[in-house]
Design a protein around this motif. Structure first.
Motif, PDB file in Angstrom:
ATOM      1  N   UNK A 175       0.508 -10.862 -12.175  1.00  0.00           N
ATOM      2  CA  UNK A 175       0.848  -9.721 -13.007  1.00  0.00           C
ATOM      3  C   UNK A 175       2.331  -9.749 -13.333  1.00  0.00           C
ATOM      4  N   UNK A 176       2.685  -9.183 -14.479  1.00  0.00           N
ATOM      5  CA  UNK A 176       4.087  -8.939 -14.802  1.00  0.00           C
ATOM      6  C   UNK A 176       4.611  -7.723 -14.033  1.00  0.00           C
ATOM      7  N   UNK A 177       3.695  -6.868 -13.601  1.00  0.00           N
ATOM      8  CA  UNK A 177       4.040  -5.597 -12.987  1.00  0.00           C
ATOM      9  C   UNK A 177       4.088  -5.728 -11.466  1.00  0.00           C
ATOM     10  N   UNK A 178       5.261  -5.659 -10.853  1.00  0.00           N
ATOM     11  CA  UNK A 178       5.355  -5.794  -9.399  1.00  0.00           C
ATOM     12  C   UNK A 178       4.531  -4.754  -8.644  1.00  0.00           C
ATOM     13  N   UNK A 179       4.376  -3.560  -9.210  1.00  0.00           N
ATOM     14  CA  UNK A 179       3.605  -2.521  -8.538  1.00  0.00           C
ATOM     15  C   UNK A 179       2.130  -2.888  -8.433  1.00  0.00           C
ATOM     16  N   UNK A 180       1.618  -3.613  -9.420  1.00  0.00           N
ATOM     17  CA  UNK A 180       0.223  -4.037  -9.367  1.00  0.00           C
ATOM     18  C   UNK A 180       0.018  -5.120  -8.313  1.00  0.00           C
ATOM     19  N   UNK A 181       1.004  -5.992  -8.148  1.00  0.00           N
ATOM     20  CA  UNK A 181       0.899  -6.995  -7.091  1.00  0.00           C
ATOM     21  C   UNK A 181       0.938  -6.337  -5.719  1.00  0.00           C
ATOM     22  N   UNK A 182       1.821  -5.363  -5.564  1.00  0.00           N
ATOM     23  CA  UNK A 182       1.850  -4.628  -4.302  1.00  0.00           C
ATOM     24  C   UNK A 182       0.549  -3.876  -4.092  1.00  0.00           C
ATOM     25  N   UNK A 183       0.009  -3.291  -5.172  1.00  0.00           N
ATOM     26  CA  UNK A 183      -1.219  -2.521  -5.078  1.00  0.00           C
ATOM     27  C   UNK A 183      -2.426  -3.359  -4.692  1.00  0.00           C
ATOM     28  N   UNK A 215       1.524  -1.513 -17.673  1.00  0.00           N
ATOM     29  CA  UNK A 215       2.964  -1.416 -17.914  1.00  0.00           C
ATOM     30  C   UNK A 215       3.576  -0.134 -17.356  1.00  0.00           C
ATOM     31  N   UNK A 216       2.821   0.603 -16.540  1.00  0.00           N
ATOM     32  CA  UNK A 216       3.359   1.843 -15.998  1.00  0.00           C
ATOM     33  C   UNK A 216       3.156   1.882 -14.497  1.00  0.00           C
ATOM     34  N   UNK A 217       3.219   3.076 -13.908  1.00  0.00           N
ATOM     35  CA  UNK A 217       3.141   3.221 -12.457  1.00  0.00           C
ATOM     36  C   UNK A 217       1.715   3.351 -11.934  1.00  0.00           C
ATOM     37  N   UNK A 218       0.749   3.392 -12.824  1.00  0.00           N
ATOM     38  CA  UNK A 218      -0.652   3.582 -12.433  1.00  0.00           C
ATOM     39  C   UNK A 218      -1.221   2.283 -11.847  1.00  0.00           C
ATOM     40  N   UNK A 219      -1.675   2.342 -10.601  1.00  0.00           N
ATOM     41  CA  UNK A 219      -2.232   1.155  -9.949  1.00  0.00           C
ATOM     42  C   UNK A 219      -3.726   1.300  -9.657  1.00  0.00           C
TER      43      UNK A 219
END
Length: 277
Positions: free
Chosen positions: A169-177, A144-148
């Motif tokens: 994932x609910x977290x777009x940053x994790x999908x990008x990661x 739920x944060x910026x940590x990938x």
């Protein structure tokens, strides 16, 4: 009067431009069918659990393999960086411990019993070894944060896995990661009305609810809460842009029948299962 008309025209022009940016850029998914069509199937939510078999356990995953249905599971990192299979961020519901999963090392976590059963929290490596390609996997990246940091760890394990898998994932940053490490991975956005669920209306919550971060996530499919299937962002992503549709969590036979009629792939629990074809 003329000034008001001009101002109104400018305002309408700005609103139209913003709507166009939202429609064409922000909400637009990178929709596509997977190369491996086996991934477009139904998935047992956290394995086939119940009747003394706890969720996200090796026993629940083995039952799903024997039934021939896909497995949805959750992954997050332990304190020492091991990829663990566990849903909640805190341990209390499934183990009685008050800590967060991320506060314990893998050795401590794998010793904990799940729901007073003989099952323990498995590592992702153990699950991959158990499943061994028998059924497709749908792996939810938790965070739920910026940590990938999770992405690299998961990618290292999936890179040598021979079975069919996709991630969400609910977290777009994790999908990008995860795409940085597995560029061809089939990845989907988990969607719900976050403002409603969290009872908050921050800029981030509103952006997630509007699915306005698809430009970051580039999801290939959308996996949405079934109560949100008529939400405008879902209709745009799956209707206008034809992203494949996954729906969660289906717990009633009638809901499963309705979902299948609408071309949705169900993430289910506590209903009878039919072997995926």
């Amino acid at each position: 009067m003329g000034g008001y008309i001009i101002a109104g025209g400018i305002a309408l022009t700005i609103l139209a431009a913003l709507a166009l940016v939202y429609l064409v850029v922000l909400v637009r998914p990178r929709a596509r069918k997977p190369q491996n069509k086996a991934l477009l199937c139904d998935y047992a939510h956290r394995g086939l659990h119940g009747d003394g078999i706890p969720e996200n356990s090796l026993s629940a995953f083995e039952l799903a393999c024997r039934a021939g249905v896909g497995i949805e599971l959750d992954v997050q990192l332990s304190r020492d960086g091991t990829v663990m299979v566990f849903h909640d961020y805190t341990l209390v519901r499934m183990t009685g411990r008050e800590e967060k999963l991320s506060e314990l090392d893998a050795a401590e976590l794998t010793a904990l019993r799940l729901s007073d059963s003989d099952q323990t929290i498995p590592t992702f490596e153990q699950v991959l070894s158990l499943v061994a390609g028998r059924v497709p996997l749908l792996v939810e990246l938790k965070g739920e944060d910026l940590n990938t940091a999770l992405c690299e760890k998961v990618a290292l394990l999936l890179a040598t896995y021979k079975g069919a898998y996709c991630v969400e994932s609910f977290n777009p940053l994790l999908l990008r990661g995860i795409r940085r490490h597995l560029p061809q991975v089939y990845a989907g956005l988990l969607y719900t009305n976050v403002c409603r669920d969290k009872k908050k209306h921050t800029a981030v919550h509103m952006a997630l609810t509007a699915m306005a971060l698809n430009a970051v996530a580039h999801p290939n499919f959308i996996a949405y809460n079934q109560i949100d299937r008529r939400a405008l962002p879902v209709r745009i992503a799956t209707g206008l842009y034809r992203a494949p549709k996954f729906v969660w969590t289906v717990r009633i036979e009638d809901e499963a029948a309705t979902a299948r009629k609408q071309g949705e792939h169900i993430i289910f629990e506590n209903i009878s299962v039919t072997k995926n074809r």
